[in-house]
Each structure stands twice: as C-alpha cells, then as structure tokens.
Write an enzyme that holds these catalytic residues in place. Sequence first.
Site, PDB file in Angstrom:
ATOM      1  N   GLY A   8       2.598   4.977   3.374  1.00  0.00           N
ATOM      2  CA  GLY A   8       3.374   3.948   2.664  1.00  0.00           C
ATOM      3  C   GLY A   8       4.346   4.561   1.676  1.00  0.00           C
ATOM      4  O   GLY A   8       5.520   4.166   1.602  1.00  0.00           O
ATOM      5  N   GLY A  60       0.821  -1.226   0.000  1.00  0.00           N
ATOM      6  CA  GLY A  60       0.000   0.000   0.000  1.00  0.00           C
ATOM      7  C   GLY A  60       0.843   1.259   0.000  1.00  0.00           C
ATOM      8  O   GLY A  60       0.707   2.096   0.891  1.00  0.00           O
ATOM      9  N   SER A  61       1.700   1.404  -1.028  1.00  0.00           N
ATOM     10  CA  SER A  61       2.666   2.517  -0.987  1.00  0.00           C
ATOM     11  C   SER A  61       2.568   3.454  -2.179  1.00  0.00           C
ATOM     12  O   SER A  61       3.543   4.104  -2.538  1.00  0.00           O
ATOM     13  CB  SER A  61       4.081   1.965  -0.846  1.00  0.00           C
ATOM     14  OG  SER A  61       4.287   0.903  -1.743  1.00  0.00           O
ATOM     15  N   THR A  62       1.380   3.546  -2.796  1.00  0.00           N
ATOM     16  CA  THR A  62       1.238   4.502  -3.905  1.00  0.00           C
ATOM     17  C   THR A  62       0.926   5.898  -3.390  1.00  0.00           C
ATOM     18  O   THR A  62       0.958   6.867  -4.143  1.00  0.00           O
ATOM     19  CB  THR A  62       0.124   4.053  -4.876  1.00  0.00           C
ATOM     20  OG1 THR A  62      -1.079   3.847  -4.123  1.00  0.00           O
ATOM     21  CG2 THR A  62       0.504   2.777  -5.603  1.00  0.00           C
ATOM     22  N   SER A  94      -1.822   1.319  14.583  1.00  0.00           N
ATOM     23  CA  SER A  94      -2.366   2.651  14.864  1.00  0.00           C
ATOM     24  C   SER A  94      -2.553   2.789  16.369  1.00  0.00           C
ATOM     25  O   SER A  94      -2.710   1.781  17.066  1.00  0.00           O
ATOM     26  CB  SER A  94      -3.726   2.793  14.184  1.00  0.00           C
ATOM     27  OG  SER A  94      -4.382   3.958  14.627  1.00  0.00           O
ATOM     28  N   TYR A 136     -12.340  -1.041  12.282  1.00  0.00           N
ATOM     29  CA  TYR A 136     -10.968  -0.602  11.969  1.00  0.00           C
ATOM     30  C   TYR A 136     -10.068  -0.797  13.193  1.00  0.00           C
ATOM     31  O   TYR A 136      -9.010  -1.426  13.114  1.00  0.00           O
ATOM     32  CB  TYR A 136     -10.983   0.864  11.538  1.00  0.00           C
ATOM     33  CG  TYR A 136      -9.600   1.472  11.415  1.00  0.00           C
ATOM     34  CD1 TYR A 136      -8.791   1.181  10.311  1.00  0.00           C
ATOM     35  CD2 TYR A 136      -9.089   2.345  12.386  1.00  0.00           C
ATOM     36  CE1 TYR A 136      -7.519   1.738  10.200  1.00  0.00           C
ATOM     37  CE2 TYR A 136      -7.829   2.899  12.274  1.00  0.00           C
ATOM     38  CZ  TYR A 136      -7.046   2.594  11.184  1.00  0.00           C
ATOM     39  OH  TYR A 136      -5.790   3.137  11.073  1.00  0.00           O
ATOM     40  N   GLY A 187       0.265   8.389   0.642  1.00  0.00           N
ATOM     41  CA  GLY A 187       0.174   8.410   2.107  1.00  0.00           C
ATOM     42  C   GLY A 187       1.434   7.952   2.835  1.00  0.00           C
ATOM     43  O   GLY A 187       2.565   8.169   2.385  1.00  0.00           O
TER      44      GLY A 187
HETATM   45  P1  NAD Z   1      -4.064   6.100   2.478  1.00  0.00           P
HETATM   46  O1  NAD Z   1      -5.513   5.782   2.265  1.00  0.00           O
HETATM   47  O2  NAD Z   1      -3.603   7.494   2.242  1.00  0.00           O
HETATM   48  O3  NAD Z   1      -3.168   5.096   1.616  1.00  0.00           O
HETATM   49  C1  NAD Z   1      -3.414   3.732   1.674  1.00  0.00           C
HETATM   50  C2  NAD Z   1      -2.530   2.963   0.730  1.00  0.00           C
HETATM   51  O4  NAD Z   1      -2.911   1.583   0.825  1.00  0.00           O
HETATM   52  C3  NAD Z   1      -2.686   3.363  -0.717  1.00  0.00           C
HETATM   53  O5  NAD Z   1      -1.447   3.258  -1.369  1.00  0.00           O
HETATM   54  C4  NAD Z   1      -3.664   2.314  -1.266  1.00  0.00           C
HETATM   55  O6  NAD Z   1      -3.478   2.041  -2.646  1.00  0.00           O
HETATM   56  C5  NAD Z   1      -3.256   1.102  -0.444  1.00  0.00           C
HETATM   57  N1  NAD Z   1      -4.354   0.148  -0.322  1.00  0.00           N
HETATM   58  C6  NAD Z   1      -5.588   0.337   0.207  1.00  0.00           C
HETATM   59  N2  NAD Z   1      -6.319  -0.777   0.070  1.00  0.00           N
HETATM   60  C7  NAD Z   1      -5.522  -1.672  -0.538  1.00  0.00           C
HETATM   61  C8  NAD Z   1      -5.705  -3.011  -0.983  1.00  0.00           C
HETATM   62  N3  NAD Z   1      -6.880  -3.641  -0.850  1.00  0.00           N
HETATM   63  N4  NAD Z   1      -4.657  -3.633  -1.589  1.00  0.00           N
HETATM   64  C9  NAD Z   1      -3.482  -3.001  -1.784  1.00  0.00           C
HETATM   65  N5  NAD Z   1      -3.245  -1.754  -1.390  1.00  0.00           N
HETATM   66  C10 NAD Z   1      -4.259  -1.092  -0.791  1.00  0.00           C
HETATM   67  O7  NAD Z   1      -3.758   5.587   3.950  1.00  0.00           O
HETATM   68  P2  NAD Z   1      -2.725   6.078   5.079  1.00  0.00           P
HETATM   69  O8  NAD Z   1      -3.425   7.039   5.927  1.00  0.00           O
HETATM   70  O9  NAD Z   1      -1.419   6.413   4.463  1.00  0.00           O
HETATM   71  O10 NAD Z   1      -2.609   4.719   5.927  1.00  0.00           O
HETATM   72  C11 NAD Z   1      -1.540   3.783   5.763  1.00  0.00           C
HETATM   73  C12 NAD Z   1      -1.513   2.864   6.978  1.00  0.00           C
HETATM   74  O11 NAD Z   1      -1.309   3.657   8.161  1.00  0.00           O
HETATM   75  C13 NAD Z   1      -2.818   2.110   7.206  1.00  0.00           C
HETATM   76  O12 NAD Z   1      -2.535   0.791   7.629  1.00  0.00           O
HETATM   77  C14 NAD Z   1      -3.498   2.887   8.325  1.00  0.00           C
HETATM   78  O13 NAD Z   1      -4.353   2.095   9.092  1.00  0.00           O
HETATM   79  C15 NAD Z   1      -2.297   3.348   9.121  1.00  0.00           C
HETATM   80  N6  NAD Z   1      -2.588   4.538   9.942  1.00  0.00           N
HETATM   81  C16 NAD Z   1      -2.940   5.721   9.378  1.00  0.00           C
HETATM   82  C17 NAD Z   1      -3.211   6.813  10.196  1.00  0.00           C
HETATM   83  C18 NAD Z   1      -3.592   8.146   9.622  1.00  0.00           C
HETATM   84  O14 NAD Z   1      -4.066   9.004  10.394  1.00  0.00           O
HETATM   85  N7  NAD Z   1      -3.374   8.409   8.346  1.00  0.00           N
HETATM   86  C19 NAD Z   1      -3.153   6.684  11.587  1.00  0.00           C
HETATM   87  C20 NAD Z   1      -2.797   5.465  12.128  1.00  0.00           C
HETATM   88  C21 NAD Z   1      -2.505   4.390  11.296  1.00  0.00           C
END
Ligand code: NAD
Length: 264
Positions: free
Chosen positions: A20, A14-16, A141, A154, A18
């Site tokens: 990742g 999931g690194s496209t 998280s 979640y 955010g």
């Molecule tokens: P985001 O939605 O900005 O990015 C998510 C990434 O995951 C994207 O690259 C997307 O393509 C990929 N993804 C989603 N579903 C997928 C699937 N089914 N298969 C493959 N790839 C998939 O999310 P983020 O906020 O950067 O979150 C990243 C991680 O950090 C998550 O596990 C999230 O729970 C955790 N997190 C985020 C926060 C926050 O506030 N942003 C806080 C705590 C934890």
Amino acid sequence: MDLQLNGKTAFVSGSTQGIGLAIARSLAKEGASVILNGRSENKVNEAVARLQQAIPGAAISGIAADFSKAEDVKVLLEKLPEIDILVNNAGIFEPKPFTDITDEEWFKFFEVNVMSGVRLSRHFLPKMLAKNWGRIIFISSESAVNIPEEMIHYGTTKTAQLGVSRGLAELTKGTDVTVNTVMPGPTKSEGVADFVKQLGAANNQSFEEAEKDFFKTARPTSLLQRFASVEEIANLVTYVASPLSSGTNGSALKVDGGVAKFII
Ligand code: NAD
C-alpha cells in the site's frame, strides 16, 4: 511515458507500510494527491511525513481508520473528500490450520479484506459514475485462485474480491470508470518479511536461506524464484490507475512472478 496522474486524487487503504505504501509513493511520484490510511494515527502521520520527505512538494495526507470496525469506516467516509482513484489494498493474512480458525476469525478476515472494499466502493462508485471518470483497483492475490492450504480463510477472501470487482465493473458499462483487480504473488512487504524471518529463525536460517526454501517447497511454480519487491506490484497498480489504462476493465491482472501456472 506520462501517466497523466497530475491533478488526480487517490485513496489507498492500508498504506502505512508494504504494498500500500509503495502504491501511494508511486502515485504521488506521478503527480497524484494521495490520502494514506492505516489503523493508528501515529503510523499514518509517520507514513505521511516519510512520503512528504521523499517526494518534496507532493500532496500527501492521511486518515486513520480500522477496517475491522464498521463505525471507523463510517467516520472515514465522512472525512474523505471526492477522489478519482480508489485502491482497496488493506488486508490481513495469518497461516492457521483450517480446524483452528474460529467463526470470529472468518468474519474478521471478511470484514477487513472484503467489506473494506465493498464499503468504500459503495460510497465512491456512484460519484465516479456521475462524473464519468474513476478507477477502482482491488489488491487481491494469486492466492485467490491458488487457495493456500495453510490459510484457507485468507484465500477465500481474496477469491471474493475477484467477484466483487468483476460485478462492479459490470456497473460501469459505457462509462470512463474502470474496476480491476491486481493479483500479486509472494511479495516482500514488511508483513511478509517478518513472517519469513520468523520461519527462518525457527530453523536457524538467514532470510535468504528461508526465502530459497520457501520457493523450493511452498511456491515451486514461481518463475521468479524470489519475492517480488513492493515496487514491482506498485508499478502495475499505477498503470491501472492511469487514464492510459482505459482499455482495461473488469480484469484480474497477475503480477505473481508466474506462480499461478495457467495462461489467463
Ligand atoms: P502488510 O501487512 O505489510 O501491510 C498491510 C497494511 O494494511 C498496513 O498498512 C496496515 O496498517 C493495513 N491494515 C491491516 N489491517 C488493517 C485494518 N484493519 N484497517 C486498516 N488498515 C489495515 O501487508 P502487504 O503484504 O503489503 O499486503 C497488502 C495487500 O496485498 C493485502 O491485501 C494482501 O492480501 C495483498 N497481497 C500481499 C502479498 C504479499 O506477499 N505481501 C501477496 C498477495 C497479495
């Protein structure tokens, strides 16, 4: 500080975008070869091109796979080369009243947020143990220990990640492989920024006003009183991925701006 990541290969699920993408960027800047992942081929190619442009000479590649589809994961595992660092970052979130969350949604959250890391670790942990070096990092998280009432499904998946991570760490005893979890707090990724913009738009507020409100009402214990940047999360993950973090194993490390109000 030299993080000694030259010559290491990392896969970040999931690194496209955010958190990742920021982790991938940071690992690549430190000299690691990085394999990106997302659901669509287009977004993966775009992210690879963006990182290659930002870090000339970096070894960046990508493989599309949707973690909600077991078949996609099977193909992904066949395509992936040997890696040194596995970052289980892919995750989904969606605020929804508990009574409206269907069985299918519960299972989808477990499939993407938990089983993605289980399947990747099942494949890579034995290989890491065999060569006596590796890093597995789960991106959970603070919601794992502070279950948000607006998205209990979640939060529950994030708690499950803590259990899987600690359990896998037990299997590394006496080796140079480590398994840890990083627990971000509210972070300004694309996913969260969109969510806050929508919240703000519904109340005729700018992003900044909605952010201020969010910390006043939804996350009052935050000491940071703002969203963390994705780079602030990536900095800790990059350290944990480094050989320098060898004394840290089986840990859950908070980078939550102080939201979770307990000391350890
Ligand atoms: P985001 O939605 O900005 O990015 C998510 C990434 O995951 C994207 O690259 C997307 O393509 C990929 N993804 C989603 N579903 C997928 C699937 N089914 N298969 C493959 N790839 C998939 O999310 P983020 O906020 O950067 O979150 C990243 C991680 O950090 C998550 O596990 C999230 O729970 C955790 N997190 C985020 C926060 C926050 O506030 N942003 C806080 C705590 C934890």
